[in-house]
Design a protein around this motif. Structure first.
Motif, PDB file in Angstrom:
ATOM      1  N   ARG A  36     -11.476 -11.617  -2.391  1.00 31.78           N
ATOM      2  CA  ARG A  36     -10.275 -10.776  -2.345  1.00 31.78           C
ATOM      3  C   ARG A  36     -10.559  -9.378  -1.820  1.00 31.78           C
ATOM      4  O   ARG A  36      -9.690  -8.739  -1.231  1.00 31.78           O
ATOM      5  CB  ARG A  36      -9.557 -10.730  -3.688  1.00 31.78           C
ATOM      6  N   ASN A  37     -11.787  -8.858  -1.998  1.00 30.35           N
ATOM      7  CA  ASN A  37     -12.132  -7.558  -1.433  1.00 30.35           C
ATOM      8  C   ASN A  37     -12.204  -7.629   0.090  1.00 30.35           C
ATOM      9  O   ASN A  37     -11.842  -6.675   0.785  1.00 30.35           O
ATOM     10  CB  ASN A  37     -13.457  -7.051  -1.999  1.00 30.35           C
ATOM     11  N   THR A  38     -12.673  -8.762   0.612  1.00 24.43           N
ATOM     12  CA  THR A  38     -12.698  -8.967   2.060  1.00 24.43           C
ATOM     13  C   THR A  38     -11.277  -9.014   2.596  1.00 24.43           C
ATOM     14  O   THR A  38     -10.992  -8.489   3.674  1.00 24.43           O
ATOM     15  CB  THR A  38     -13.450 -10.267   2.408  1.00 24.43           C
ATOM     16  N   LEU A  39     -10.378  -9.610   1.841  1.00 20.94           N
ATOM     17  CA  LEU A  39      -8.971  -9.651   2.223  1.00 20.94           C
ATOM     18  C   LEU A  39      -8.415  -8.229   2.334  1.00 20.94           C
ATOM     19  O   LEU A  39      -7.716  -7.902   3.292  1.00 20.94           O
ATOM     20  CB  LEU A  39      -8.168 -10.464   1.212  1.00 20.94           C
ATOM     21  N   ALA A  40      -8.750  -7.377   1.377  1.00 18.67           N
ATOM     22  CA  ALA A  40      -8.291  -5.987   1.419  1.00 18.67           C
ATOM     23  C   ALA A  40      -8.804  -5.278   2.668  1.00 18.67           C
ATOM     24  O   ALA A  40      -8.079  -4.524   3.314  1.00 18.67           O
ATOM     25  CB  ALA A  40      -8.741  -5.250   0.156  1.00 18.67           C
ATOM     26  N   THR A  41     -10.052  -5.554   3.039  1.00 16.87           N
ATOM     27  CA  THR A  41     -10.627  -4.959   4.246  1.00 16.87           C
ATOM     28  C   THR A  41      -9.884  -5.442   5.482  1.00 16.87           C
ATOM     29  O   THR A  41      -9.574  -4.654   6.384  1.00 16.87           O
ATOM     30  CB  THR A  41     -12.124  -5.307   4.363  1.00 16.87           C
ATOM     31  N   ARG A  42      -9.591  -6.729   5.545  1.00 14.77           N
ATOM     32  CA  ARG A  42      -8.854  -7.276   6.702  1.00 14.77           C
ATOM     33  C   ARG A  42      -7.477  -6.642   6.825  1.00 14.77           C
ATOM     34  O   ARG A  42      -6.996  -6.392   7.926  1.00 14.77           O
ATOM     35  CB  ARG A  42      -8.702  -8.784   6.586  1.00 14.77           C
ATOM     36  N   LEU A  43      -6.833  -6.404   5.700  1.00 17.99           N
ATOM     37  CA  LEU A  43      -5.512  -5.778   5.737  1.00 17.99           C
ATOM     38  C   LEU A  43      -5.581  -4.392   6.368  1.00 17.99           C
ATOM     39  O   LEU A  43      -4.661  -3.969   7.065  1.00 17.99           O
ATOM     40  CB  LEU A  43      -4.926  -5.680   4.327  1.00 17.99           C
ATOM     41  N   LYS A  44      -6.677  -3.694   6.122  1.00 19.36           N
ATOM     42  CA  LYS A  44      -6.836  -2.338   6.664  1.00 19.36           C
ATOM     43  C   LYS A  44      -7.236  -2.342   8.132  1.00 19.36           C
ATOM     44  O   LYS A  44      -6.867  -1.434   8.873  1.00 19.36           O
ATOM     45  CB  LYS A  44      -7.893  -1.579   5.860  1.00 19.36           C
ATOM     46  N   THR A  45      -8.010  -3.353   8.558  1.00 14.34           N
ATOM     47  CA  THR A  45      -8.607  -3.307   9.891  1.00 14.34           C
ATOM     48  C   THR A  45      -7.973  -4.239  10.915  1.00 14.34           C
ATOM     49  O   THR A  45      -8.111  -3.994  12.112  1.00 14.34           O
ATOM     50  CB  THR A  45     -10.109  -3.634   9.818  1.00 14.34           C
ATOM     51  N   ASP A  46      -7.305  -5.293  10.484  1.00 11.64           N
ATOM     52  CA  ASP A  46      -6.753  -6.279  11.406  1.00 11.64           C
ATOM     53  C   ASP A  46      -5.247  -6.088  11.525  1.00 11.64           C
ATOM     54  O   ASP A  46      -4.494  -6.483  10.641  1.00 11.64           O
ATOM     55  CB  ASP A  46      -7.080  -7.700  10.924  1.00 11.64           C
ATOM     56  N   GLY A  47      -4.828  -5.504  12.630  1.00 12.98           N
ATOM     57  CA  GLY A  47      -3.408  -5.233  12.831  1.00 12.98           C
ATOM     58  C   GLY A  47      -2.554  -6.478  12.993  1.00 12.98           C
ATOM     59  O   GLY A  47      -1.343  -6.417  12.841  1.00 12.98           O
ATOM     60  N   SER A  48      -3.179  -7.612  13.313  1.00 11.85           N
ATOM     61  CA  SER A  48      -2.407  -8.842  13.498  1.00 11.85           C
ATOM     62  C   SER A  48      -2.227  -9.610  12.188  1.00 11.85           C
ATOM     63  O   SER A  48      -1.458 -10.575  12.140  1.00 11.85           O
ATOM     64  CB  SER A  48      -3.102  -9.752  14.514  1.00 11.85           C
ATOM     65  N   PHE A  49      -2.926  -9.199  11.139  1.00 12.53           N
ATOM     66  CA  PHE A  49      -2.860  -9.913   9.868  1.00 12.53           C
ATOM     67  C   PHE A  49      -1.501  -9.671   9.214  1.00 12.53           C
ATOM     68  O   PHE A  49      -1.021  -8.546   9.165  1.00 12.53           O
ATOM     69  CB  PHE A  49      -3.980  -9.428   8.934  1.00 12.53           C
ATOM     70  N   PRO A  50      -0.848 -10.732   8.716  1.00 15.90           N
ATOM     71  CA  PRO A  50       0.474 -10.570   8.083  1.00 15.90           C
ATOM     72  C   PRO A  50       0.408  -9.616   6.891  1.00 15.90           C
ATOM     73  O   PRO A  50      -0.582  -9.557   6.170  1.00 15.90           O
ATOM     74  CB  PRO A  50       0.820 -11.985   7.608  1.00 15.90           C
ATOM     75  N   ARG A  51       1.459  -8.891   6.719  1.00 14.94           N
ATOM     76  CA  ARG A  51       1.567  -7.947   5.603  1.00 14.94           C
ATOM     77  C   ARG A  51       2.293  -8.602   4.433  1.00 14.94           C
ATOM     78  O   ARG A  51       3.182  -9.428   4.636  1.00 14.94           O
ATOM     79  CB  ARG A  51       2.333  -6.694   6.035  1.00 14.94           C
ATOM     80  N   PRO A  52       1.929  -8.217   3.222  1.00 17.53           N
ATOM     81  CA  PRO A  52       2.633  -8.772   2.061  1.00 17.53           C
ATOM     82  C   PRO A  52       4.037  -8.184   1.953  1.00 17.53           C
ATOM     83  O   PRO A  52       4.329  -7.114   2.509  1.00 17.53           O
ATOM     84  CB  PRO A  52       1.763  -8.336   0.884  1.00 17.53           C
ATOM     85  N   GLY A  53       4.891  -8.892   1.227  1.00 18.47           N
ATOM     86  CA  GLY A  53       6.234  -8.392   0.970  1.00 18.47           C
ATOM     87  C   GLY A  53       6.197  -7.296  -0.079  1.00 18.47           C
ATOM     88  O   GLY A  53       5.126  -6.906  -0.570  1.00 18.47           O
ATOM     89  N   THR A  54       7.346  -6.807  -0.459  1.00 20.88           N
ATOM     90  CA  THR A  54       7.427  -5.746  -1.454  1.00 20.88           C
ATOM     91  C   THR A  54       6.924  -6.197  -2.823  1.00 20.88           C
ATOM     92  O   THR A  54       6.565  -5.366  -3.651  1.00 20.88           O
ATOM     93  CB  THR A  54       8.875  -5.227  -1.590  1.00 20.88           C
ATOM     94  N   ASP A  55       6.887  -7.510  -3.030  1.00 18.83           N
ATOM     95  CA  ASP A  55       6.381  -8.045  -4.294  1.00 18.83           C
ATOM     96  C   ASP A  55       4.861  -8.215  -4.277  1.00 18.83           C
ATOM     97  O   ASP A  55       4.263  -8.671  -5.248  1.00 18.83           O
ATOM     98  CB  ASP A  55       7.053  -9.369  -4.639  1.00 18.83           C
TER      99      ASP A  55
END
Length: 75
Positions: free
Chosen positions: A41-60
Motif C-alpha cells: 500500500r505504500n508503493t500505491l501511495a508513491t504511484r499516486l504521487k508520481t504516475d499522472g495516468s494512475f486513476p484517482r480515488p473518489g471522494t470516499d
C-alpha cells in the motif's frame, strides 16, 4: 487457435468485465487495490504521487473497479 485470436478474446473479456464493474459500481479500498496490483500500500501511495495516468480515488477514498480495469488495459 492463434495468438492474435487469444489476444482478441482477452480484450473482449476485459471489456465485458469493465462494463459489468461499471454497472455494479464496484469500488476498491486502498488495501484491495494494492492486493490487485500485487504491490504494498505504500508503493500505491508513491504511484499516486508520481504516475499522472494512475486513476484517482473518489471522494470516499475508493477507486472504481471499472476505472482500474481500463487503466490496466492501457498500460
Amino acid at each position: 487457435m492463434t495468438e492474435q485470436t487469444i489476444l482478441e478474446r482477452m480484450d473482449k473479456m476485459a471489456s465485458a468485465m469493465q462494463l459489468m464493474a461499471a454497472m455494479l459500481g464496484t469500488r476498491l479500498d486502498r488495501d484491495q487495490l494494492a492486493d490487485r496490483l500485487g504491490i504494498h500500500r505504500n508503493t500505491l501511495a508513491t504511484r499516486l504521487k508520481t504516475d499522472g495516468s494512475f486513476p484517482r480515488p473518489g471522494t470516499d477514498g475508493k477507486w472504481l473497479l471499472s476505472e482500474i480495469v481500463e487503466w490496466e488495459q492501457r498500460r
